[in-house]
Design a protein around this motif. Structure first.
Motif, PDB file in Angstrom:
ATOM      1  N   ARG A  60      40.964  81.404  20.334  1.00 22.42           N
ATOM      2  CA  ARG A  60      40.513  82.379  21.343  1.00 22.42           C
ATOM      3  C   ARG A  60      39.766  81.680  22.486  1.00 22.42           C
ATOM      4  O   ARG A  60      38.858  82.234  23.083  1.00 22.42           O
ATOM      5  CB  ARG A  60      39.612  83.435  20.688  1.00 22.42           C
ATOM      6  CG  ARG A  60      40.357  84.362  19.746  1.00 22.42           C
ATOM      7  CD  ARG A  60      39.395  85.352  19.079  1.00 22.42           C
ATOM      8  NE  ARG A  60      38.497  85.981  20.040  1.00 22.42           N
ATOM      9  CZ  ARG A  60      38.839  87.012  20.813  1.00 22.42           C
ATOM     10  NH1 ARG A  60      40.069  87.526  20.739  1.00 22.42           N
ATOM     11  NH2 ARG A  60      37.963  87.542  21.653  1.00 22.42           N
ATOM     12  N   THR A  61      40.194  80.467  22.798  1.00 19.83           N
ATOM     13  CA  THR A  61      39.474  79.674  23.792  1.00 19.83           C
ATOM     14  C   THR A  61      39.360  80.400  25.131  1.00 19.83           C
ATOM     15  O   THR A  61      38.271  80.493  25.713  1.00 19.83           O
ATOM     16  CB  THR A  61      40.158  78.314  23.991  1.00 19.83           C
ATOM     17  OG1 THR A  61      40.268  77.659  22.725  1.00 19.83           O
ATOM     18  CG2 THR A  61      39.367  77.437  24.947  1.00 19.83           C
ATOM     19  N   GLY A  62      40.483  80.886  25.636  1.00 22.32           N
ATOM     20  CA  GLY A  62      40.460  81.569  26.927  1.00 22.32           C
ATOM     21  C   GLY A  62      39.537  82.770  26.925  1.00 22.32           C
ATOM     22  O   GLY A  62      38.757  82.988  27.865  1.00 22.32           O
ATOM     23  N   ALA A  63      39.620  83.564  25.869  1.00 23.02           N
ATOM     24  CA  ALA A  63      38.779  84.754  25.776  1.00 23.02           C
ATOM     25  C   ALA A  63      37.305  84.391  25.710  1.00 23.02           C
ATOM     26  O   ALA A  63      36.455  85.057  26.322  1.00 23.02           O
ATOM     27  CB  ALA A  63      39.178  85.581  24.552  1.00 23.02           C
ATOM     28  N   GLU A  64      36.991  83.332  24.985  1.00 24.11           N
ATOM     29  CA  GLU A  64      35.590  82.909  24.874  1.00 24.11           C
ATOM     30  C   GLU A  64      35.044  82.436  26.223  1.00 24.11           C
ATOM     31  O   GLU A  64      33.911  82.751  26.595  1.00 24.11           O
ATOM     32  CB  GLU A  64      35.468  81.784  23.836  1.00 24.11           C
ATOM     33  CG  GLU A  64      35.767  82.213  22.406  1.00 24.11           C
ATOM     34  CD  GLU A  64      34.698  83.109  21.812  1.00 24.11           C
ATOM     35  OE1 GLU A  64      33.519  82.964  22.196  1.00 24.11           O
ATOM     36  OE2 GLU A  64      35.055  83.971  20.988  1.00 24.11           O
ATOM     37  N   ILE A  65      35.861  81.680  26.960  1.00 24.51           N
ATOM     38  CA  ILE A  65      35.421  81.215  28.285  1.00 24.51           C
ATOM     39  C   ILE A  65      35.276  82.396  29.231  1.00 24.51           C
ATOM     40  O   ILE A  65      34.273  82.515  29.952  1.00 24.51           O
ATOM     41  CB  ILE A  65      36.407  80.174  28.853  1.00 24.51           C
ATOM     42  CG1 ILE A  65      36.397  78.904  27.996  1.00 24.51           C
ATOM     43  CG2 ILE A  65      36.057  79.839  30.307  1.00 24.51           C
ATOM     44  CD1 ILE A  65      37.427  77.870  28.403  1.00 24.51           C
ATOM     45  N   GLU A  66      36.259  83.282  29.234  1.00 23.98           N
ATOM     46  CA  GLU A  66      36.211  84.453  30.114  1.00 23.98           C
ATOM     47  C   GLU A  66      34.973  85.309  29.826  1.00 23.98           C
ATOM     48  O   GLU A  66      34.286  85.768  30.745  1.00 23.98           O
ATOM     49  CB  GLU A  66      37.480  85.279  29.934  1.00 23.98           C
ATOM     50  CG  GLU A  66      37.519  86.586  30.705  1.00 23.98           C
ATOM     51  CD  GLU A  66      37.769  86.413  32.189  1.00 23.98           C
ATOM     52  OE1 GLU A  66      37.601  87.391  32.932  1.00 23.98           O
ATOM     53  OE2 GLU A  66      38.134  85.299  32.599  1.00 23.98           O
ATOM     54  N   THR A  67      34.680  85.524  28.550  1.00 25.85           N
ATOM     55  CA  THR A  67      33.526  86.337  28.179  1.00 25.85           C
ATOM     56  C   THR A  67      32.226  85.696  28.666  1.00 25.85           C
ATOM     57  O   THR A  67      31.345  86.380  29.221  1.00 25.85           O
ATOM     58  CB  THR A  67      33.477  86.529  26.650  1.00 25.85           C
ATOM     59  OG1 THR A  67      34.659  87.225  26.241  1.00 25.85           O
ATOM     60  CG2 THR A  67      32.248  87.326  26.230  1.00 25.85           C
ATOM     61  N   ALA A  68      32.103  84.388  28.475  1.00 26.46           N
ATOM     62  CA  ALA A  68      30.884  83.698  28.902  1.00 26.46           C
ATOM     63  C   ALA A  68      30.717  83.759  30.420  1.00 26.46           C
ATOM     64  O   ALA A  68      29.617  84.045  30.926  1.00 26.46           O
ATOM     65  CB  ALA A  68      30.916  82.247  28.431  1.00 26.46           C
ATOM     66  N   LEU A  69      31.792  83.521  31.160  1.00 28.16           N
ATOM     67  CA  LEU A  69      31.696  83.535  32.617  1.00 28.16           C
ATOM     68  C   LEU A  69      31.461  84.954  33.137  1.00 28.16           C
ATOM     69  O   LEU A  69      30.718  85.144  34.113  1.00 28.16           O
ATOM     70  CB  LEU A  69      32.959  82.941  33.238  1.00 28.16           C
ATOM     71  CG  LEU A  69      33.233  81.461  32.942  1.00 28.16           C
ATOM     72  CD1 LEU A  69      34.450  80.980  33.723  1.00 28.16           C
ATOM     73  CD2 LEU A  69      32.026  80.585  33.268  1.00 28.16           C
ATOM     74  N   SER A  70      32.082  85.942  32.509  1.00 31.81           N
ATOM     75  CA  SER A  70      31.863  87.339  32.921  1.00 31.81           C
ATOM     76  C   SER A  70      30.397  87.721  32.764  1.00 31.81           C
ATOM     77  O   SER A  70      29.825  88.409  33.614  1.00 31.81           O
ATOM     78  CB  SER A  70      32.744  88.282  32.090  1.00 31.81           C
ATOM     79  OG  SER A  70      34.099  88.042  32.304  1.00 31.81           O
ATOM     80  N   GLU A  71      29.797  87.284  31.679  1.00 34.84           N
ATOM     81  CA  GLU A  71      28.385  87.587  31.436  1.00 34.84           C
ATOM     82  C   GLU A  71      27.506  86.870  32.471  1.00 34.84           C
ATOM     83  O   GLU A  71      26.573  87.457  33.022  1.00 34.84           O
ATOM     84  CB  GLU A  71      27.999  87.155  30.020  1.00 34.84           C
ATOM     85  CG  GLU A  71      26.621  87.603  29.582  1.00 34.84           C
ATOM     86  CD  GLU A  71      26.467  89.111  29.495  1.00 34.84           C
ATOM     87  OE1 GLU A  71      25.323  89.596  29.719  1.00 34.84           O
ATOM     88  OE2 GLU A  71      27.475  89.807  29.236  1.00 34.84           O
ATOM     89  N   ALA A  72      27.822  85.612  32.735  1.00 32.18           N
ATOM     90  CA  ALA A  72      27.045  84.852  33.712  1.00 32.18           C
ATOM     91  C   ALA A  72      27.180  85.418  35.121  1.00 32.18           C
ATOM     92  O   ALA A  72      26.265  85.292  35.950  1.00 32.18           O
ATOM     93  CB  ALA A  72      27.470  83.384  33.694  1.00 32.18           C
ATOM     94  N   ALA A  73      28.325  86.067  35.400  1.00 33.97           N
ATOM     95  CA  ALA A  73      28.591  86.587  36.748  1.00 33.97           C
ATOM     96  C   ALA A  73      27.845  87.883  37.046  1.00 33.97           C
ATOM     97  O   ALA A  73      27.949  88.416  38.154  1.00 33.97           O
ATOM     98  CB  ALA A  73      30.097  86.792  36.942  1.00 33.97           C
ATOM     99  N   LYS A  74      27.087  88.388  36.060  1.00 34.49           N
ATOM    100  CA  LYS A  74      26.246  89.562  36.317  1.00 34.49           C
ATOM    101  C   LYS A  74      25.006  89.099  37.066  1.00 34.49           C
ATOM    102  O   LYS A  74      23.918  88.957  36.514  1.00 34.49           O
ATOM    103  CB  LYS A  74      25.883  90.244  34.997  1.00 34.49           C
ATOM    104  CG  LYS A  74      27.084  90.843  34.280  1.00 34.49           C
ATOM    105  CD  LYS A  74      26.707  91.410  32.909  1.00 34.49           C
ATOM    106  CE  LYS A  74      27.920  91.985  32.195  1.00 34.49           C
ATOM    107  NZ  LYS A  74      27.585  92.461  30.822  1.00 34.49           N
ATOM    108  N   ASP A  75      25.219  88.832  38.331  1.00 31.35           N
ATOM    109  CA  ASP A  75      24.211  88.199  39.172  1.00 31.35           C
ATOM    110  C   ASP A  75      24.121  88.973  40.486  1.00 31.35           C
ATOM    111  O   ASP A  75      25.161  89.371  41.032  1.00 31.35           O
ATOM    112  CB  ASP A  75      24.621  86.737  39.434  1.00 31.35           C
ATOM    113  CG  ASP A  75      23.579  85.960  40.212  1.00 31.35           C
ATOM    114  OD1 ASP A  75      23.427  86.226  41.423  1.00 31.35           O
ATOM    115  OD2 ASP A  75      22.934  85.084  39.617  1.00 31.35           O
TER     116      ASP A  75
END
Length: 515
Positions: free
Chosen positions: A133-148
């Motif tokens: 689930r590499t892509g999903a894990e990266i996407e989830t982390a970046l989506s969370e960080a993008a709450k800026d």
């Protein structure tokens, strides 16, 4: 800078697309000013989320960027841009550290990062997160960080045109799909990170959003398109009647799974010295030939001998999906067949992500940096997005401006005057005419089919209608490039020209819109 007379909300950077390339650029660019991310689906709809295999970087003690570079060049079948590939391989370890900083947790073993090996890699250098689930894990982390506060994300917003003024990108026109309202957004730079074009084909591992929008938007704006004939078909996608296509990661073969034909023969050793870990184009064509010989629509991927691997833990998404289709991969072979997976070509950029239109940048699968040449090395795609996404922002931070140099021998092509009547008709045509094995007659038939479709609608604002127009543009470019390239190389295979012709074709094809 945007020219006079333009009105619309203004941002420092507009990013089109919300996959890893778009979100990474947005996060890196937020110190430059307000950033706007526009995505036609939800923030979760992207190819990144479906990337299983992992992300490649020379971080192991027995590996080096130079060896990673050698493998990348070898896989690219003579067309890799060595400067771009060197940047990818040498900057990859630092980008892994960036992803960790943004919250990505890569899998470890015994306190060290776990590294897998995939096809055409000479070393184990593929990092994973969450198993497959590499892509999903990266996407989830970046989506969370993008709450800026510095980043505005508008989903269900379809970008219909890149606005240019005095030859420079100045912003975008977009439609809010839920209200139908048209909007203009202005910026000092526009970055295309729209992903690939797998929906051109009837069998694909890509999600519904992958309709080639960025390539078509850039072509319409006057940017160069390169290497568009080179499409990678992943050898192993689940093929079960009534079950949606699902990628079976190359990492499964990396762990020791074996492809077998109907007779149970492990056939890949007949086609390549690397057998099941041969380059993807070789494996895909071998499977097609075995299916044709057997009169079958699939071959079998046999994991049953992997007694030392906990398949449910190592490949949780694949294991669960196959179980839902009635296949226990611990005891049952997996029916697989090739499916459209990755676009090697796209919007031509330089090593800073600049297109040939000033202030218009591209990165990720919609871009063509030259890193992949004619055939992408496995798991280089996710790394390409962050390496060149970082460089886009570094260029903007240094003042931006300028453009990639124009290609002297580029060919001018018109925009198609027609559009596909439906997604399904275009997909069926492209699978038949521009699929894994191509020939001149089929490619010409595809172009004739496009010419016979209905005229393009004016001002299409529904997502489906607009996607059909964009897909038709990319299909016409791909068919034209594939017809002109009278050889076989990497992801482009012509049964009427089965040999590689370095004397005439060790070069890239570049197209620009006819004005």
């Amino acid at each position: 800078m945007a020219g006079p007379g333009l009105q619309g909300e203004r941002f420092a950077v507009i990013v089109v697309g919300s996959g890893i390339s778009g979100l990474f650029v947005a996060l890196e660019a937020r110190h430059l000013g307000r950033v706007l991310v526009l995505t036609k689906g939800s923030i979760d709809d992207c190819n990144t989320r479906w990337a299983q295999g992992g992300i490649a970087a020379a971080v192991g003690p027995l590996d080096s960027p130079e060896q990673h570079l050698a493998d990348t060049i070898a896989a690219g079948a003579g067309l890799v841009d060595e400067e771009a590939a060197r940047i990818l391989c040498y900057e990859a370890p630092a980008r892994i550290r960036d992803l960790v900083r943004y919250g990505v947790s890569f899998d470890s073993l015994g306190g060290e990062v776990a590294l897998g090996r995939e096809a055409a890699h000479s070393r184990a250098r593929v990092l994973h997160a969450g198993g497959d689930r590499t892509g999903a894990e990266i996407e989830t982390a970046l989506s969370e960080a993008a709450k800026d506060p510095a980043i505005t994300i508008l989903d269900h917003t379809l970008v219909t045109r890149v606005i240019t003024r005095e030859g420079e990108a100045a912003g975008v026109e977009a439609v809010a799909l839920q209200t139908g309202e048209r909007e203009v957004y202005l910026a000092d730079a526009v970055v295309l990170g729209t992903g690939g074009a797998g929906q051109l084909f009837s069998h694909t591992t890509n999600p519904d959003v992958a309709t080639g929008d960025g390539v078509a938007l850039a072509f319409d704006a006057g940017a160069e398109i390169a290497d568009i004939e080179f499409y990678q078909f992943h050898p192993t996608a689940l093929r079960v009647p009534g079950v949606p296509t699902f990628l079976i990661s190359e990492a499964v073969r990396g762990e020791g799974a074996v492809l077998r034909n109907r007779a149970g023969e492990a056939f890949m050793k007949r086609y390549h010295p690397l057998a099941d870990l041969a380059p993807r184009d070789v494996v895909a064509r071998a499977i097609v030939r075995e299916m044709r010989s057997d009169g079958s629509d699939h071959v079998l991927l046999d994991c049953t001998g992997l007694k030392s691997v906990d398949l449910a833990a190592r490949f949780p998404a694949i294991f669960a999906y196959c179980m839902s289709a009635g296949i226990d991969i611990r005891v049952d072979p997996i029916p697989v067949a090739p499916a459209a997976h990755y676009l090697m070509g796209g919007v031509r950029t330089d090593t800073w992500g600049r297109t040939t239109v000033p202030r218009l940048y591209a990165c990720g699968e919609c871009a063509c940096t030259g890193v992949h040449g004619a055939n992408r090395l496995a798991s280089n795609s996710l790394m390409e997005t962050v390496v060149f996404g970082k460089r886009v922002v570094e260029h903007l931070a240094a003042g931006g401006g300028g453009a990639a140099a124009a290609t002297p021998d580029r060919a001018a092509l018109p925009m198609p005057a027609t559009a596909a009547p439906s997604h399904a008709e275009l997909q069926a045509m492209m699978w038949e005419c521009a699929g894994i094995e191509r020939d001149g007659a089929g490619l010409e038939r595809g172009l004739q089919t496009i010419a016979g479709w209905p005229a393009r609608g004016e001002g299409a604002v529904t997502r489906e209608a607009f996607e059909r127009q964009q897909m038709t543009t990319v299909a016409a470019l791909m068919l034209t490039a594939a017809l002109r390239r009278t050889e076989s190389r990497g992801g482009h295979y012509r049964s009427d020209y089965p040999e590689t012709d370095d004397a005439h074709w060790k070069r890239r094809q570049v197209f620009v819109r006819e004005r």
